[in-house]
Write an enzyme that holds these catalytic residues in place. Sequence first.
Site, PDB file in Angstrom:
ATOM      1  N   HIS A 168      -0.172   1.251  11.283  1.00 26.36           N
ATOM      2  CA  HIS A 168      -0.782   0.634  10.099  1.00 26.36           C
ATOM      3  C   HIS A 168      -0.369  -0.836   9.969  1.00 26.36           C
ATOM      4  O   HIS A 168       0.078  -1.291   8.916  1.00 26.36           O
ATOM      5  CB  HIS A 168      -0.388   1.414   8.836  1.00 26.36           C
ATOM      6  CG  HIS A 168      -1.357   1.234   7.705  1.00 26.36           C
ATOM      7  ND1 HIS A 168      -1.596   2.210   6.766  1.00 26.36           N
ATOM      8  CD2 HIS A 168      -2.157   0.197   7.344  1.00 26.36           C
ATOM      9  CE1 HIS A 168      -2.474   1.778   5.871  1.00 26.36           C
ATOM     10  NE2 HIS A 168      -2.836   0.553   6.214  1.00 26.36           N
ATOM     11  N   ASP A 220     -23.292   0.451   5.664  1.00 32.44           N
ATOM     12  CA  ASP A 220     -22.608   0.453   4.365  1.00 32.44           C
ATOM     13  C   ASP A 220     -23.597   0.850   3.269  1.00 32.44           C
ATOM     14  O   ASP A 220     -24.183  -0.011   2.607  1.00 32.44           O
ATOM     15  CB  ASP A 220     -22.013  -0.930   4.070  1.00 32.44           C
ATOM     16  CG  ASP A 220     -20.983  -0.898   2.955  1.00 32.44           C
ATOM     17  OD1 ASP A 220     -21.237  -0.214   1.936  1.00 32.44           O
ATOM     18  OD2 ASP A 220     -19.924  -1.533   3.085  1.00 32.44           O
ATOM     19  N   SER A 230       0.793  -1.237   0.000  1.00 29.62           N
ATOM     20  CA  SER A 230       0.000   0.000   0.000  1.00 29.62           C
ATOM     21  C   SER A 230       0.821   1.280   0.000  1.00 29.62           C
ATOM     22  O   SER A 230       0.299   2.345  -0.309  1.00 29.62           O
ATOM     23  CB  SER A 230      -0.950   0.012   1.203  1.00 29.62           C
ATOM     24  OG  SER A 230      -0.222  -0.049   2.421  1.00 29.62           O
ATOM     25  N   GLU A 256       0.566   9.477   6.620  1.00 28.78           N
ATOM     26  CA  GLU A 256       1.585   8.461   6.904  1.00 28.78           C
ATOM     27  C   GLU A 256       2.720   8.572   5.877  1.00 28.78           C
ATOM     28  O   GLU A 256       2.459   8.784   4.694  1.00 28.78           O
ATOM     29  CB  GLU A 256       0.969   7.061   6.833  1.00 28.78           C
ATOM     30  CG  GLU A 256      -0.084   6.780   7.892  1.00 28.78           C
ATOM     31  CD  GLU A 256      -0.733   5.413   7.712  1.00 28.78           C
ATOM     32  OE1 GLU A 256      -0.217   4.598   6.904  1.00 28.78           O
ATOM     33  OE2 GLU A 256      -1.761   5.151   8.358  1.00 28.78           O
ATOM     34  N   GLY A 303      -3.557  -5.308   9.708  1.00 28.66           N
ATOM     35  CA  GLY A 303      -3.642  -6.433   8.777  1.00 28.66           C
ATOM     36  C   GLY A 303      -2.301  -7.055   8.467  1.00 28.66           C
ATOM     37  O   GLY A 303      -2.141  -7.728   7.444  1.00 28.66           O
ATOM     38  N   ASP A 360      -4.922   2.658  14.256  1.00 29.66           N
ATOM     39  CA  ASP A 360      -3.868   1.935  13.543  1.00 29.66           C
ATOM     40  C   ASP A 360      -3.428   2.702  12.313  1.00 29.66           C
ATOM     41  O   ASP A 360      -2.345   2.459  11.784  1.00 29.66           O
ATOM     42  CB  ASP A 360      -4.359   0.539  13.138  1.00 29.66           C
ATOM     43  CG  ASP A 360      -3.324  -0.237  12.351  1.00 29.66           C
ATOM     44  OD1 ASP A 360      -2.222  -0.439  12.886  1.00 29.66           O
ATOM     45  OD2 ASP A 360      -3.601  -0.625  11.203  1.00 29.66           O
ATOM     46  N   ARG A 364      -8.240   3.418   6.757  1.00 32.27           N
ATOM     47  CA  ARG A 364      -7.398   4.462   6.186  1.00 32.27           C
ATOM     48  C   ARG A 364      -7.438   5.690   7.086  1.00 32.27           C
ATOM     49  O   ARG A 364      -8.505   6.091   7.568  1.00 32.27           O
ATOM     50  CB  ARG A 364      -7.873   4.841   4.767  1.00 32.27           C
ATOM     51  CG  ARG A 364      -7.595   3.786   3.704  1.00 32.27           C
ATOM     52  CD  ARG A 364      -6.095   3.673   3.437  1.00 32.27           C
ATOM     53  NE  ARG A 364      -5.781   2.769   2.332  1.00 32.27           N
ATOM     54  CZ  ARG A 364      -5.480   1.491   2.467  1.00 32.27           C
ATOM     55  NH1 ARG A 364      -5.484   0.948   3.676  1.00 32.27           N
ATOM     56  NH2 ARG A 364      -5.175   0.752   1.416  1.00 32.27           N
TER      57      ARG A 364
END
Length: 379
Positions: free
Chosen positions: A254, A147, A45, A237, A257, A232, A208
């Site tokens: 971050h 959502d 990413s 960043e 995951g 996180d 994000r």
Amino acid sequence: MKIYIDENMPHGESFFESFGEVITFSGRDVTAEQVQDADILLVRSITKVNQSLLALNSNIQFVGTATIGTDHIDIEYLESRNITFSSAPGCNKISVADYVLSALLVVVEQRQLTLLNQTVAIVGAGNTGTAVYDCLTAIGVNCLLYDPPLQKAGDPRSFCRFEEVLAADVISLHVPKTMVGPYKTLHLFNQSVLEKLNPQQILINACRGEVIDNKALLGLAIEKKVPTLVLDVWENEPDIDKQLLPYVTLATPHIAGYSLDSRARGTEMLYIALCEKLQIPVKLKSTDFTEQSNISDITLSGDLTPELLKSLVHLIYDVRRDDALFRKKVNEVNGFDNMRKNYPERRELSTLTVLTPNKRQVSPQMIDLKKIGFTVKNK
């Protein structure tokens, strides 16, 4: 064939050496000159793949990102050059669910709350949000899903209104970064939204950083008008606003995951995609290279209590380790990226096999260990 791979992609050489020469690079610092002869480019990413990066390359055939998100990829540009693109949707959903569960177990204990009494609003019901939902509902936590894009698309699940999100005890964010449009997530939690929250709530961001207006968050934090924060991800960043750190209960760089299993799964998904493009058989899988966890099995003799669940989860992953390490290293030169680059090995809950008594002697709560994420076997 030259295959350029982010150095933080586990088992990259093992998966791709049969295709040609494997060359690793630093994802944050890679330049157009470095990848000008790449036939295959595999990133994570932190690498922006766009016209600028590929300006000197006329031979590239395939670009892949071993991540769920694709906001760092100029997909339209790749399409204009007929370059095949692949991502790894869902590769880290289990890891993020483990992170959220670990963090919640820490926070509710600190605040002397009972997790089962909390209502958790999950914002974003894609792969990751669904994994969080499945994990928490397996424990018995009341979860809401929010959502609008999926709801409009006809997803048959039950969705809540945004007002219900803001009233929940816990809000956990799992949306992509969307800059424009009717479902824009950039600063979804802006000043006015954040002002509607209170210190009794818990706000988790593991998607994000730009989804929360960090400047507004800092201003409210200084006034002690924010929820308990688990962050996180951060705006800008790796050059985050360190002034925010003292107000964050659990802070990490971050890595929600970033389990070894999820990153290896992402590499495997790109390997499969490249095999499909080149029309060759798939012969490898991530478990061919990933070693067994140091703690592989444990035996339970009684019912699963909240205290025992916390012990089991933190036996595999305790988010407080990453929080402490981050606070120690964040002020070092390149501290944010270096922690990600040298991230200590972390495994998923599924790598622990829980041996339980015969099912007839076990309460429903114990059987739910499998739904929470553990591997469960009867003695």
